[in-house]
Design a protein around this motif. Structure first.
Motif, PDB file in Angstrom:
ATOM      1  N   UNK A 153      73.989  32.090 -16.182  1.00 28.50           N
ATOM      2  CA  UNK A 153      74.936  31.123 -16.723  1.00 28.50           C
ATOM      3  C   UNK A 153      75.167  30.026 -15.603  1.00 28.50           C
ATOM      4  N   UNK A 154      75.152  30.296 -14.361  1.00 27.30           N
ATOM      5  CA  UNK A 154      75.500  29.194 -13.122  1.00 27.30           C
ATOM      6  C   UNK A 154      74.222  28.396 -13.063  1.00 27.30           C
ATOM      7  N   UNK A 155      73.005  29.241 -13.361  1.00 25.16           N
ATOM      8  CA  UNK A 155      71.803  28.466 -13.468  1.00 25.16           C
ATOM      9  C   UNK A 155      71.699  27.518 -14.503  1.00 25.16           C
ATOM     10  N   UNK A 156      72.209  27.819 -15.774  1.00 24.93           N
ATOM     11  CA  UNK A 156      72.395  27.147 -16.805  1.00 24.93           C
ATOM     12  C   UNK A 156      73.224  25.620 -16.778  1.00 24.93           C
ATOM     13  N   UNK A 157      74.003  25.665 -15.676  1.00 25.82           N
ATOM     14  CA  UNK A 157      74.870  24.720 -15.433  1.00 25.82           C
ATOM     15  C   UNK A 157      74.070  23.607 -14.460  1.00 25.82           C
ATOM     16  N   UNK A 158      73.619  24.478 -13.448  1.00 27.38           N
ATOM     17  CA  UNK A 158      72.487  23.347 -12.401  1.00 27.38           C
ATOM     18  C   UNK A 158      71.388  22.836 -13.181  1.00 27.38           C
ATOM     19  N   UNK A 159      70.823  23.737 -14.285  1.00 26.91           N
ATOM     20  CA  UNK A 159      69.615  22.980 -14.940  1.00 26.91           C
ATOM     21  C   UNK A 159      70.086  21.887 -15.593  1.00 26.91           C
ATOM     22  N   UNK A 160      71.273  21.851 -16.167  1.00 22.98           N
ATOM     23  CA  UNK A 160      71.661  20.663 -16.945  1.00 22.98           C
ATOM     24  C   UNK A 160      71.718  19.393 -16.229  1.00 22.98           C
ATOM     25  N   UNK A 161      71.763  19.558 -14.687  1.00 25.01           N
ATOM     26  CA  UNK A 161      71.620  18.388 -13.913  1.00 25.01           C
ATOM     27  C   UNK A 161      70.567  18.235 -12.990  1.00 25.01           C
ATOM     28  N   UNK A 162      69.431  18.841 -13.242  1.00 21.80           N
ATOM     29  CA  UNK A 162      68.424  18.950 -12.492  1.00 21.80           C
ATOM     30  C   UNK A 162      67.536  17.739 -12.294  1.00 21.80           C
ATOM     31  N   UNK A 163      67.611  16.837 -13.231  1.00 24.59           N
ATOM     32  CA  UNK A 163      66.952  15.587 -13.102  1.00 24.59           C
ATOM     33  C   UNK A 163      67.517  14.841 -12.052  1.00 24.59           C
ATOM     34  N   UNK A 164      69.018  14.828 -12.057  1.00 23.37           N
ATOM     35  CA  UNK A 164      69.750  14.241 -11.329  1.00 23.37           C
ATOM     36  C   UNK A 164      69.479  14.726  -9.617  1.00 23.37           C
ATOM     37  N   UNK A 165      69.465  15.909  -9.652  1.00 20.51           N
ATOM     38  CA  UNK A 165      69.433  16.460  -8.165  1.00 20.51           C
ATOM     39  C   UNK A 165      68.011  16.409  -7.649  1.00 20.51           C
ATOM     40  N   UNK A 166      66.781  16.302  -8.578  1.00 22.01           N
ATOM     41  CA  UNK A 166      65.521  16.086  -8.025  1.00 22.01           C
ATOM     42  C   UNK A 166      65.433  14.513  -7.622  1.00 22.01           C
ATOM     43  N   UNK A 167      66.054  13.652  -8.523  1.00 25.83           N
ATOM     44  CA  UNK A 167      65.962  12.190  -8.090  1.00 25.83           C
ATOM     45  C   UNK A 167      66.547  12.024  -6.817  1.00 25.83           C
ATOM     46  N   UNK A 168      67.693  12.834  -6.507  1.00 22.32           N
ATOM     47  CA  UNK A 168      68.368  12.571  -5.249  1.00 22.32           C
ATOM     48  C   UNK A 168      67.493  13.096  -3.999  1.00 22.32           C
TER      49      UNK A 168
END
Ligand SMILES: *Cc1c(COP(=O)(O)O)cnc(C)c1O
Length: 363
Positions: free
Chosen positions: A235-250
């Motif tokens: 469940x927590x990974x789903x939350x993070x995965x929904x933001x992964x593009x932003x995290x990778x761009x950072x």
């Protein structure tokens, strides 16, 4: 103090979403292999461009189960890079097989030109690692495997989302293995991992192995293990995965600034292979006077880690293989000269300025 990583910041970034997901899972009354795991497997498979996914308990388990799915066993040989995190090698040992090391290239990944002469009738798998976040030369690896009838398994523990020739790296492999250890690019809040494949049968088998070797409860068809992904972590990974593009761009923008602004001739910056992408899991530089550099940065309260100081063939765990210093000189040279600069989600511009100035001032 500038830490090498600060996991609290990546939690704080989406705190409310994590908190509400955690409460949702707690209140669901379902904690192992439920709807969060199923949803995460589908979403993660879509993200890494592979049709099938099995969530497991760790990255090491993902690698071990991948090799078991391919029937790797005692007497088999697995070719893998001589500079990697030891977990890659441990997975081979967990199957009773023998690790055969190949030296890395200038991008820190397995040198595909060296693989041919290591292949024997016992070789079953090439186990490549996309170290520090950068894709290997996936096309050459696939070609070597096809020519020699070998399987290609990838250790993607550091390369969530990495591409080769604009295709996600799992496009080229038989099975790709991921870790969601908290500090990884897609990190959970405990241990977690997954394997993905284009072959539905392999992933079905992985799901049997992770659950005591049973598909149907109390009907154990093979000798499996307990390596299930928890509902909470999924469940927590789903939350993070929904933001992964932003995290990778950072991460990319932090890495871009280091590449642009560090100009100390004593420091070798990382480079990226043509047609490969780097998701910047670790920003690793090299210098001949590494220990002096680390001490200098430490005096300025900048925390530098070494990934990794002892190559697996020289570790106590693999003393029985009988290698001594000089057996894999490129891996050993990297182990003696690499240093990892702080790069993590939530790192501030000011912190990075301090690191850059210190690195440039060092003589
Ligand atoms: C982290 C890591 C692993 C192991 O993953 P765990 O989830 O810690 O078991 C394997 N290989 C590499 C290259 C890693 O960085």
């Amino acid at each position: 103090m500038i830490p090498s990583n600060d996991l609290l910041r990546q939690y704080t970034m989406y705190k409310h979403e994590y908190d509400s997901k955690a409460i949702e899972v707690l209140q669901s009354g379902y904690y192992i292999l439920g709807k969060e795991v199923t949803a995460f497997e589908a979403e993660f498979a879509a993200y890494v461009g592979a049709p099938h996914c099995a969530g497991v308990a760790s990255g090491l388990d993902a690698l071990t189960i991948a090799l078991k799915c391919l029937n790797v066993e005692f007497g088999d040989e697995v070719i893998l890079p001589s500079n990697t995190y030891i977990a890659t090698v441990l997975a081979v040992s967990a199957c009773g097989a023998t690790p055969i090391f190949a030296e890395p290239d200038e991008y820190y990944n397995i040198d595909t030109k060296l693989i041919g002469k290591l292949i024997t009738p016992r070789t079953k798998v090439i186990l490549s690692v996309n170290l520090y976040g950068q894709s290997c030369d996936m096309k050459s690896l696939r070609a070597v495997c096809d020519e020699n009838d070998l399987f290609l398994v990838e250790d993607c523990a550091q390369s969530h989302g990495s591409l080769f020739e604009e295709k996600p790296t799992p496009y080229f492999s038989d099975i790709s293995c991921y870790s969601f250890y908290p500090s990884k690019n897609l990190g959970a809040f405990s241990d977690a991992g997954a394997l993905v494949s284009g072959d539905e049968e392999l992933i079905k088998k992985a799901k049997v192995i992770r659950n005591y070797g049973s598909e149907k409860r109390y009907h154990n068809e093979m000798i499996g293990m307990n390596s299930r992904l928890s509902e909470m972590q999924a469940g927590l990974l789903r939350v993070k995965l929904s933001h992964i593009d932003e995290l990778t761009a950072q991460r990319a923008s932090l890495a871009g600034r280091y590449l642009k602004e560090i100009n100390n001739p004593l420091i070798t910056l990382p480079s990226v292979r043509e047609n490969a992408t780097d998701v910047h899991h670790l920003f690793v530089v090299r210098t001949e006077r590494r220990d002096d550099f680390v001490g200098y940065m430490q005096e300025r309260d900048i925390h530098i880690l070494i990934h990794y100081p002892i190559p697996p063939h020289l570790s106590g765990a693999y003393a029985h293989l009988g290698y001594s210093t000089g057996a894999f000189p490129i891996a050993e040279h990297y182990a003696n000269t690499v240093a990892t600069l702080p790069l993590f989600n939530g790192m501030t511009e000011n912190e990075q300025t301090v690191v850059i100035n210190a690195a440039n001032d060092w003589r």
